[in-house]
Design a protein around this motif. Structure first.
Motif, PDB file in Angstrom:
ATOM      1  N   ALA A 128      13.989 -22.319  -6.030  1.00 15.33           N
ATOM      2  CA  ALA A 128      14.286 -21.593  -4.799  1.00 15.33           C
ATOM      3  C   ALA A 128      15.007 -20.281  -5.096  1.00 15.33           C
ATOM      4  N   ALA A 129      15.958 -20.302  -6.033  1.00 14.74           N
ATOM      5  CA  ALA A 129      16.683 -19.077  -6.388  1.00 14.74           C
ATOM      6  C   ALA A 129      15.761 -18.070  -7.073  1.00 14.74           C
ATOM      7  N   SER A 130      14.813 -18.566  -7.850  1.00 14.62           N
ATOM      8  CA  SER A 130      13.859 -17.671  -8.510  1.00 14.62           C
ATOM      9  C   SER A 130      12.971 -16.970  -7.486  1.00 14.62           C
ATOM     10  N   LEU A 131      12.512 -17.731  -6.487  1.00 13.54           N
ATOM     11  CA  LEU A 131      11.704 -17.113  -5.432  1.00 13.54           C
ATOM     12  C   LEU A 131      12.525 -16.085  -4.658  1.00 13.54           C
ATOM     13  N   LEU A 132      13.805 -16.388  -4.440  1.00 11.19           N
ATOM     14  CA  LEU A 132      14.683 -15.436  -3.749  1.00 11.19           C
ATOM     15  C   LEU A 132      14.746 -14.115  -4.518  1.00 11.19           C
ATOM     16  N   THR A 133      15.007 -14.202  -5.824  1.00  7.44           N
ATOM     17  CA  THR A 133      15.119 -12.974  -6.612  1.00  7.44           C
ATOM     18  C   THR A 133      13.793 -12.228  -6.669  1.00  7.44           C
ATOM     19  N   LYS A 134      12.707 -12.967  -6.768  1.00  9.36           N
ATOM     20  CA  LYS A 134      11.386 -12.322  -6.819  1.00  9.36           C
ATOM     21  C   LYS A 134      11.078 -11.616  -5.508  1.00  9.36           C
ATOM     22  N   SER A 135      11.543 -12.183  -4.390  1.00 10.91           N
ATOM     23  CA  SER A 135      11.300 -11.553  -3.091  1.00 10.91           C
ATOM     24  C   SER A 135      12.028 -10.220  -2.994  1.00 10.91           C
ATOM     25  N   VAL A 136      13.207 -10.125  -3.610  1.00 11.86           N
ATOM     26  CA  VAL A 136      13.943  -8.862  -3.618  1.00 11.86           C
ATOM     27  C   VAL A 136      13.155  -7.811  -4.383  1.00 11.86           C
ATOM     28  N   LEU A 137      12.649  -8.179  -5.549  1.00  6.36           N
ATOM     29  CA  LEU A 137      11.860  -7.233  -6.337  1.00  6.36           C
ATOM     30  C   LEU A 137      10.644  -6.735  -5.577  1.00  6.36           C
ATOM     31  N   ARG A 138       9.945  -7.666  -4.944  1.00 10.57           N
ATOM     32  CA  ARG A 138       8.710  -7.286  -4.267  1.00 10.57           C
ATOM     33  C   ARG A 138       8.966  -6.485  -3.007  1.00 10.57           C
ATOM     34  N   SER A 139      10.032  -6.806  -2.286  1.00 12.77           N
ATOM     35  CA  SER A 139      10.314  -6.067  -1.049  1.00 12.77           C
ATOM     36  C   SER A 139      10.770  -4.653  -1.338  1.00 12.77           C
ATOM     37  N   LEU A 140      11.436  -4.466  -2.480  1.00 13.05           N
ATOM     38  CA  LEU A 140      11.949  -3.145  -2.841  1.00 13.05           C
ATOM     39  C   LEU A 140      11.085  -2.469  -3.899  1.00 13.05           C
ATOM     40  N   LYS A 141       9.957  -3.107  -4.222  1.00 14.88           N
ATOM     41  CA  LYS A 141       9.014  -2.563  -5.204  1.00 14.88           C
ATOM     42  C   LYS A 141       9.723  -2.207  -6.520  1.00 14.88           C
ATOM     43  N   ASN A 142      10.511  -3.158  -7.007  1.00 13.10           N
ATOM     44  CA  ASN A 142      11.211  -3.051  -8.289  1.00 13.10           C
ATOM     45  C   ASN A 142      12.259  -1.944  -8.322  1.00 13.10           C
ATOM     46  N   ASN A 143      12.583  -1.377  -7.176  1.00 18.89           N
ATOM     47  CA  ASN A 143      13.615  -0.339  -7.119  1.00 18.89           C
ATOM     48  C   ASN A 143      14.874  -0.942  -6.503  1.00 18.89           C
ATOM     49  N   VAL A 144      15.604  -1.706  -7.289  1.00 21.90           N
ATOM     50  CA  VAL A 144      16.741  -2.475  -6.792  1.00 21.90           C
ATOM     51  C   VAL A 144      18.033  -1.718  -7.069  1.00 21.90           C
ATOM     52  N   SER A 145      18.835  -1.513  -6.038  1.00 19.39           N
ATOM     53  CA  SER A 145      20.109  -0.833  -6.216  1.00 19.39           C
ATOM     54  C   SER A 145      21.168  -1.838  -6.654  1.00 19.39           C
ATOM     55  N   ALA A 146      22.268  -1.339  -7.194  1.00 15.76           N
ATOM     56  CA  ALA A 146      23.312  -2.223  -7.720  1.00 15.76           C
ATOM     57  C   ALA A 146      24.692  -1.708  -7.380  1.00 15.76           C
ATOM     58  N   GLU A 147      25.607  -2.665  -7.277  1.00 15.92           N
ATOM     59  CA  GLU A 147      27.023  -2.345  -7.250  1.00 15.92           C
ATOM     60  C   GLU A 147      27.516  -2.387  -8.700  1.00 15.92           C
TER      61      GLU A 147
END
Length: 382
Positions: free
Chosen positions: A18-37
């Motif tokens: 479930a956590a893996s799908l969560l992280t993958k959904s972030v990548l796909r929704s942001l098209k691998n452009n993930v911002s960070a703190e």
């Protein structure tokens, strides 16, 4: 008869999935452009790190309420940044809805989980404040040497995760400081149905664009298995047994290394070890530490050497717990430079004063690699 830690393994597989799908959904929704703190130690952390840790702890705590936790993240940044907290909370809610949807079609799910696995609806945080408290159960955890402690890295390799490359979702159960269950999801690692061990050669940019990667699991004295991760569940387990592979000549050993120049370890001495054996350096280049362990466990690389620049250097327990048992149960060996087992009971850090350095490779070449390391270190002392 139920095998030892069967319940813990099933729950860990489901939670990491479930956590893996969560992280993958972030990548796909942001098209691998993930911002960070940026954390206090200048390392990056994303909404996926926070949300995945909340999910993992919530799921396990609901079933094993007396167990302790130790994770990389704390909720301090969320408590002081309402906008960031809202983004993480929305991601947790999305994951909860996705999990409920998956579980609503019970028959379909059961067709895609290992035989005999117990399916339960995972518990999610009840509120934003509950989410903070759950994250802090891991982030404020200190003790690993006594009792049952779940160690996790919700996103190991945040830097490469942000670029859409390889990363890992890690969960390990320690009992009195000893690894008993390890589960690591690699959502970007492509599954190869025709490969002998389930994957092809691991590379940062060889990414599973359309699927959900693989998950590896190990239980002490029960071996290592790899499964394909699917949207609705897991594929059948495939046993990983590196002892069945032909022995390699030391000159053909593949040394796994971090991105060149971006490490506090002594890469010049890593290179010297490889070259003293006649091997090329670097071999496989992977940033995330736990993905290195996965590469070793799957036979995609042969040797990991970690030579600290100073004795007082430490490494974080969540970068190794889980990955070590995967490789060891697959047939590999890991020790420090003195031949001692890595002590996971030291708390948040594996300290150099207790475990100086690290070597991981197959038993049949372990002595030769260890001898090469000692020769290189002898030149340092001179």
């Amino acid at each position: 008869m139920t095998t030892p830690y069967a319940a813990e393994l099933n729950l860990a597989l489901q939670a990491v999935h479930a956590a893996s799908l969560l992280t993958k959904s972030v990548l796909r929704s942001l098209k691998n452009n993930v911002s960070a703190e940026t954390k206090a130690d200048d390392s990056p952390v994303t909404i996926a790190d926070f949300a995945a840790q909340a999910l993992l702890i919530s799921a396990v705590h609901a079933v094993f309420p007396d167990d302790a936790f130790l994770g990389e993240e704390s909720a301090d940044a969320l408590r002081s940044n309402e906008a960031l907290a809202d983004r993480v909370w929305q991601l947790v809610l999305q994951a909860k809805n996705a999990e409920q949807t998956r579980m609503s079609d019970v028959q379909h799910v059961r067709d895609e989980v290992p035989a005999g696995a117990a399916l339960t609806l995972l518990e999610f945080p009840a509120s934003k404040e509950d989410m903070f408290d759950l994250i802090d159960r891991g982030g404020k955890g200190q003790v690993t040497g006594s009792g049952r402690v779940w160690v996790m890295d919700p996103v190991d390799g945040t830097a490469t995760f942000m670029q859409g490359q390889q990363y890992a979702v890690c969960l390990c159960l320690l009992v009195d400081g000893v690894q008993q269950v390890g589960v690591i999801g690699c959502p970007n690692l492509a599954f190869d149905v025709h490969g002998p061990l389930g994957v092809t050669r691991i590379h940062e940019d060889h990414v599973d664009e359309h699927g959900y990667g693989v998950v590896l699991s190990a239980v002490k004295e029960q071996g290592t298995h790899v499964r394909e991760m699917k949207e609705r569940g897991l594929g059948e387990p495939r046993r990983v047994d590196l002892t069945q592979l032909p022995k390699k000549d030391v000159a053909r050993l593949d040394f796994v290394e971090s991105t060149i120049g971006k490490t506090s370890l002594s890469q010049a001495e890593h290179k010297a070890v490889a070259e003293s054996l006649g091997a090329k350096w670097p071999g496989t280049v992977i940033w995330a530490q736990q993905v290195k362990h996965v590469a070793l466990a799957l036979g995609s690389t042969d040797v990991m050497v970690r030579i600290p620049k100073t004795v007082d250097r430490f490494t974080c327990v969540w970068d190794h717990a889980g990955g070590h048992i995967l490789f060891q149960e697959a047939g590999g060996m890991i020790s420090d430079f003195n031949g001692e087992q890595i002590d996971f009971g030291q708390g948040r850090h594996i300290k150099g004063e207790r475990n100086w350095g690290m070597i991981a490779t197959m038993p049949d070449v372990f002595e030769e690699v260890g001898h090469a390391v000692k020769e290189v270190l002898a030149r340092r002392s001179q």
